[in-house]
Enzyme design. Structure first.
Site, short mmCIF file in Angstrom:
data_model
loop_
_atom_site.label_atom_id
_atom_site.label_comp_id
_atom_site.label_asym_id
_atom_site.label_seq_id
_atom_site.Cartn_x
_atom_site.Cartn_y
_atom_site.Cartn_z
N LYS A 241 -16.24 2.85 0.06
CA LYS A 241 -15.99 2.48 -1.32
C LYS A 241 -15.26 1.14 -1.38
CE LYS A 241 -11.90 3.21 -2.80
NZ LYS A 241 -10.79 3.03 -1.89
N LYS B 109 5.09 9.00 -3.27
CA LYS B 109 3.70 9.27 -2.87
C LYS B 109 3.42 10.69 -3.31
CE LYS B 109 -0.12 9.37 -0.20
NZ LYS B 109 -1.34 8.64 -0.55
N HIS C 295 -11.48 8.32 -6.51
CA HIS C 295 -10.69 9.50 -6.14
C HIS C 295 -10.24 10.30 -7.37
CE1 HIS C 295 -10.87 7.48 -2.41
NE2 HIS C 295 -9.76 6.79 -2.47
N LYS D 40 -10.65 16.24 1.41
CA LYS D 40 -9.30 16.82 1.57
C LYS D 40 -9.40 18.32 1.26
CE LYS D 40 -6.68 12.69 0.20
NZ LYS D 40 -5.73 12.35 1.24
N HIS E 108 -13.09 9.83 0.36
CA HIS E 108 -12.41 10.71 1.32
C HIS E 108 -11.57 11.79 0.63
CE1 HIS E 108 -8.90 8.06 0.77
NE2 HIS E 108 -8.18 8.99 1.33
N ASP F 51 -10.05 0.80 -6.74
CA ASP F 51 -9.51 1.35 -5.49
C ASP F 51 -9.25 2.85 -5.59
OD1 ASP F 51 -8.52 0.81 -2.82
OD2 ASP F 51 -6.53 1.31 -3.59
N ARG G 22 -18.69 -9.78 13.00
CA ARG G 22 -18.79 -11.24 13.20
C ARG G 22 -17.94 -11.75 14.36
NH1 ARG G 22 -18.39 -12.65 6.94
NH2 ARG G 22 -16.68 -11.20 7.31
N LYS H 190 0.21 1.61 -7.21
CA LYS H 190 0.93 1.28 -5.96
C LYS H 190 2.38 0.94 -6.31
CE LYS H 190 -2.67 0.40 -2.87
NZ LYS H 190 -2.86 1.47 -1.89
N GLU I 261 1.33 6.14 -5.36
CA GLU I 261 1.66 5.73 -3.99
C GLU I 261 2.93 4.90 -4.03
OE1 GLU I 261 -1.86 4.81 -1.32
OE2 GLU I 261 -2.50 4.03 -3.25
C1 BG6 Z 1 -7.95 4.47 -0.27
C2 BG6 Z 1 -7.46 3.24 -0.96
O1 BG6 Z 1 -9.24 4.81 -0.69
O2 BG6 Z 1 -7.09 5.55 -0.59
C3 BG6 Z 1 -6.03 2.93 -0.56
O3 BG6 Z 1 -8.29 2.15 -0.62
C4 BG6 Z 1 -5.15 4.13 -0.80
O4 BG6 Z 1 -5.53 1.81 -1.26
C5 BG6 Z 1 -5.75 5.35 -0.16
O5 BG6 Z 1 -3.88 3.84 -0.24
C6 BG6 Z 1 -4.98 6.60 -0.51
O6 BG6 Z 1 -5.48 7.64 0.25
P1 BG6 Z 1 -4.56 8.86 0.67
O7 BG6 Z 1 -5.46 9.77 1.40
O8 BG6 Z 1 -3.45 8.29 1.49
O9 BG6 Z 1 -4.02 9.41 -0.62
#
Ligand code: BG6
Length: 496
Positions: free
Chosen positions: A161, A344, A253, A195, A191, A248, A54, A339, A229
């Site tokens: 997603k 992490k 995941h 990995k 994603h 999320d 946009r 979060k 995280e």
């Molecule tokens: C994303 C989420 O799909 O994955 C994020 O939207 C999250 O909020 C992220 O931080 C985590 O991915 P990774 O690869 O850093 O573990």
């Protein structure tokens, strides 16, 4: 070299349209991944990227944005040649997603770039919120954009997603998609599947003989999956407040990791069979009752930018799940994500049962924890097996020790997941993406959490202090039989 290996190594040609090209995701993930692929010479001369968004912008301004994003997020050494090649591929079309004229202009542009007459593919990448995707799909249908660029399996649709905001949305989206595209043209991103360490779950299980005979309810006491995280929203409040941890991280995941840990062996050499066996796991999940989950929100969340003052969005979820099948009956799976937690870390811990009897003499020889296999997905990627060892000396004392493998010892960097996601889609390999039936089953599994978090009272949304492992009640989910989260306070794989 076999012809399929050769096809996999061929440079990609055609065009990629990015809906949402002026957004945050494009800056953080897409441009860096595309540029990395450029540096690896993955694109043929006739591969073009057309951004659609946009924000009014010229091609030049779009290129400037990409450059800025690369500086901020790419962590790649500059390479003038690659940059010049990359920048020439970038084009931009301003427009609204519900506006037929803008989309018609895009369609015209697509026809004039890339390799329409050749064997290249056209990929539509939807980096837009689920609500926008629906409108966009309707308009694409009106303009018959499903038949543009008709190479084999083309055009393809790549979805970010979350795929919908819940089961009803996902069903509706799937149904809309079905009217325009074949399932084989649709790629739903996760994603985590791209990995290396997640892919290694299958190799670990089915490329070795020693684990599979033990991989069942006779030997395993419980399985824990943590996706923690330490970061907060990082400027993504607008998106996150409507998603929360369930949409999320958990629904996608974490459930994908669960499926790879729990699935039956696939048919050899058939990628589709992996997707079939994963759906079996989702279909076998027992329904969640209130006492099976804990939801939390970190203290300070309501003060984050773009978050509603009275938001009931959970930033932490812990769940106890049962898989009702022969292999797993009676083995609880504990999942959690959140979060602003203590660290992490993404990790699978397979906790084995205790030995049936102590055979060593001496005081409390069995007082060592049972075997545990820790699969560290990130960071400090590796696999670690805890086992009992006799303490050297005259006494019969036993201590826990570890067999340790660390990816770092292989001396090869792990590839970025987003690069792999894009490349696999451009090459037309759907193995690392969600299939429509699986995504609906996964939404079904988390529906009780979504329904519960609608109302603050009912949600039992617990506040937790940032930098901890979430609400203490999350530990109660396990405590009933003396279990604890093994990741908490543990040294990273390979240390200690
Ligand atoms: C994303 C989420 O799909 O994955 C994020 O939207 C999250 O909020 C992220 O931080 C985590 O991915 P990774 O690869 O850093 O573990």
């Amino acid at each position: 070299m076999s012809s399929s290996t050769h096809a996999r190594q061929e440079a990609v040609s055609g065009a990629m349209v990015v809906f949402g090209a002026s957004g945050d995701l494009a800056r953080r993930k897409l441009f860096p991944a595309l540029y990395a692929l450029e540096k690896q010479d993955r694109f043929a001369k006739n591969f073009e990227v057309i951004g659609f968004g946009r924000t009014p912008m010229t091609d030049e301004q779009f290129r400037g944005r990409a450059e800025e994003a690369l500086r901020q997020y790419a962590h790649l050494s500059p390479d003038e040649k690659a940059w010049n090649r990359f920048t020439r591929r970038l084009h931009y079309q301003e427009g609204r997603y519900d506006d037929l004229d803008s989309l018609r202009a895009l369609k015209d542009r697509v026809e004039n770039v890339g390799d329409p007459g050749g064997c290249g593919c056209l990929l539509y990448y939807l980096a837009v919120p689920p609500q926008v995707s629906e409108t966009l799909l309707d308009q694409m249908r009106r303009l018959d954009m499903g038949s543009d660029f008709p190479a084999e399996g083309s055009p393809r649709l790549l979805f970010e997603k979350p795929f919908g905001l819940g089961l009803d949305d996902a069903r509706r989206l799937n149904e809309r998609l079905g009217r325009l595209f074949a399932e084989s043209q649709v790629y739903r991103i996760d994603h985590y599947l791209a990995k290396d360490t997640v892919q290694n779950l299958l190799v670990l299980r089915f490329g070795n003989l020693i684990l599979e005979p033990l991989w069942n309810r006779h030997y395993i006491d419980n399985v824990q999956i943590t996706a923690a995280e330490d970061i907060g929203l990082e400027g993504r409040g607008g998106y996150y407040d409507s998603a929360g941890v369930v949409r999320d991280m958990l629904q996608n995941h974490v459930l994908q990791v669960l499926a790879l840990v729990a699935m039956e062996p696939p048919v050899a050499g058939r990628a589709e069979s992996v997707r079939d066996r994963k759906v079996d796991v989702f279909r076998s999940l027992s329904s969640l009752r209130d006492e099976d989950f804990v939801l939390g929100q970190y203290d300070g969340y309501l003060e984050e930018p773009d978050v509603a003052d009275d938001s009931t969005t959970p930033t932490f979820a812990a769940v106890r799940l049962n898989i009702d099948n022969w292999r797993w009956q009676g083995v609880p799976f504990f999942l959690r994500a959140g979060k602003r937690l203590a660290a992490k870390v993404t990790e699978v811990v397979v906790c084995f049962k205790e030995v049936p009897a102590c055979v060593l003499g001496g005081p409390e020889p069995c007082a060592v924890p049972p075997n545990a296999l820790v699969i560290r997905i990130q960071p400090d990627e590796g696999v670690r097996l805890r086992f009992a060892t006799k303490v050297p000396g005259y006494e019969d004392r036993v201590t826990p020790t570890h067999l340790d493998f660390r990816y770092a010892s292989l001396g090869k960097a792990l590839p970025e997941a987003y690069e792999r996601v894009l490349l696999e889609c451009l090459r037309g390999d759907p193995a690392l993406f969600w299939r429509s039936d699986a995504i609906e089953e996964a939404w079904k599994a988390v529906t009780p959490l979504l329904e519960s978090s609608r109302d603050r009272e009912e949600a039992r949304l617990l506040t937790y202090a940032p930098g901890t492992w979430g609400p203490s009640k999350a530990a109660d989910l396990l405590r009933r039989r003396g279990r604890t989260w093994l990741t908490d306070g543990a040294a990273p794989a390979g240390t200690g």
